[in-house]
Design a protein around this motif. Structure first.
Motif, mmCIF file in Angstrom:
data_model
loop_
_atom_site.group_PDB
_atom_site.id
_atom_site.type_symbol
_atom_site.label_atom_id
_atom_site.label_comp_id
_atom_site.label_asym_id
_atom_site.label_seq_id
_atom_site.Cartn_x
_atom_site.Cartn_y
_atom_site.Cartn_z
ATOM 1 N N UNK A 15 0.833 -1.202 0.000
ATOM 2 C CA UNK A 15 0.000 0.000 0.000
ATOM 3 C C UNK A 15 0.872 1.259 0.000
ATOM 4 N N UNK A 16 1.956 1.239 0.762
ATOM 5 C CA UNK A 16 2.878 2.382 0.778
ATOM 6 C C UNK A 16 3.498 2.597 -0.600
ATOM 7 N N UNK A 17 3.915 1.509 -1.245
ATOM 8 C CA UNK A 17 4.470 1.613 -2.596
ATOM 9 C C UNK A 17 3.420 2.187 -3.548
ATOM 10 N N UNK A 18 2.187 1.744 -3.403
ATOM 11 C CA UNK A 18 1.104 2.251 -4.247
ATOM 12 C C UNK A 18 0.941 3.755 -4.125
ATOM 13 N N UNK A 19 1.072 4.286 -2.925
ATOM 14 C CA UNK A 19 0.946 5.735 -2.720
ATOM 15 C C UNK A 19 2.107 6.489 -3.360
ATOM 16 N N UNK A 20 3.297 5.917 -3.301
ATOM 17 C CA UNK A 20 4.440 6.550 -3.978
ATOM 18 C C UNK A 20 4.226 6.560 -5.485
ATOM 19 N N UNK A 21 3.709 5.452 -6.010
ATOM 20 C CA UNK A 21 3.441 5.377 -7.450
ATOM 21 C C UNK A 21 2.411 6.422 -7.872
ATOM 22 N N UNK A 22 1.340 6.546 -7.101
ATOM 23 C CA UNK A 22 0.312 7.549 -7.411
ATOM 24 C C UNK A 22 0.930 8.947 -7.426
ATOM 25 N N UNK A 23 1.760 9.243 -6.436
ATOM 26 C CA UNK A 23 2.396 10.562 -6.359
ATOM 27 C C UNK A 23 3.293 10.827 -7.563
ATOM 28 N N UNK A 24 3.795 9.757 -8.174
ATOM 29 C CA UNK A 24 4.673 9.899 -9.338
ATOM 30 C C UNK A 24 3.914 9.759 -10.658
ATOM 31 N N UNK A 25 2.597 9.540 -10.586
ATOM 32 C CA UNK A 25 1.798 9.397 -11.807
ATOM 33 C C UNK A 25 1.811 7.996 -12.377
ATOM 34 N N UNK A 26 1.924 6.990 -11.520
ATOM 35 C CA UNK A 26 2.007 5.598 -11.981
ATOM 36 C C UNK A 26 1.066 4.712 -11.166
ATOM 37 N N UNK A 27 1.033 3.441 -11.529
ATOM 38 C CA UNK A 27 0.249 2.431 -10.819
ATOM 39 C C UNK A 27 1.103 1.176 -10.676
ATOM 40 N N UNK A 28 0.565 0.186 -10.003
ATOM 41 C CA UNK A 28 1.285 -1.081 -9.853
ATOM 42 C C UNK A 28 1.638 -1.692 -11.207
ATOM 43 N N UNK A 29 0.807 -1.472 -12.209
ATOM 44 C CA UNK A 29 1.078 -2.055 -13.533
ATOM 45 C C UNK A 29 2.333 -1.460 -14.173
ATOM 46 N N UNK A 30 2.811 -0.329 -13.668
ATOM 47 C CA UNK A 30 4.035 0.281 -14.191
ATOM 48 C C UNK A 30 5.305 -0.325 -13.588
ATOM 49 N N UNK A 31 5.166 -1.102 -12.513
ATOM 50 C CA UNK A 31 6.341 -1.678 -11.864
ATOM 51 C C UNK A 31 6.986 -2.717 -12.777
ATOM 52 N N UNK A 32 8.299 -2.589 -12.970
ATOM 53 C CA UNK A 32 9.033 -3.542 -13.803
ATOM 54 C C UNK A 32 9.957 -4.444 -12.986
ATOM 55 N N UNK A 33 10.308 -4.017 -11.746
ATOM 56 C CA UNK A 33 11.218 -4.823 -10.926
ATOM 57 C C UNK A 33 11.002 -4.502 -9.454
#
Length: 128
Positions: A58-76
């Protein structure tokens, strides 16, 4: 120039590092390792590695949102566990965050993590 990503919806850095960094190209996001700190209470969430995994993701998800991304953008991702016996229970939680094509991943056992938590996860995301 690189851009620091900051949000109050994820735990603040507990050392001299940024929550996340957007690379100069604007296409890569590097999320610092997240531990299971509830950003509202500043307390560790969960007793088991699986419970802690949910807060970390959930914490990672919030960082992604703040950067304009979602879990589907994670590559590694890299998962750090204090006990490899938690591998399967963590997998069951981790898998729920990815609809298809989960990212590449490494999982390693470490002797200790900050605040004696059971899990830490770092992530790299690609913006299209």
């Amino acid at each position: 120039m690189k851009q620091a990503i900051r949000t109050d919806k994820a735990p603040g850095a507990i050392g001299p590092y940024s929550q996340a960094i957007k690379a100069p190209s604007g296409t890569l996001i590097f999320c610092s390792g997240q531990i299971p700190i509830n950003p509202a209470t500043k307390e560790i969430t969960g007793k088991t590695a699986a419970e802690q995994c949910r807060q970390v993701m959930d914490n990672i998800g919030e960082l992604l949102i703040a950067a304009g991304a979602t879990y589907s953008n994670i590559v590694k991702t890299t998962i750090f566990l204090t006990d490899m016996n938690d591998f399967e229970s963590v997998n069951s939680v981790y898998a729920t965050y990815f609809d298809s094509e989960p990212p590449a991943r490494s999982t390693v056992q470490v002797s200790r993590l900050p605040r004696d938590v059971k899990i830490e996860i770092e992530a790299t995301a690609l913006l299209s």
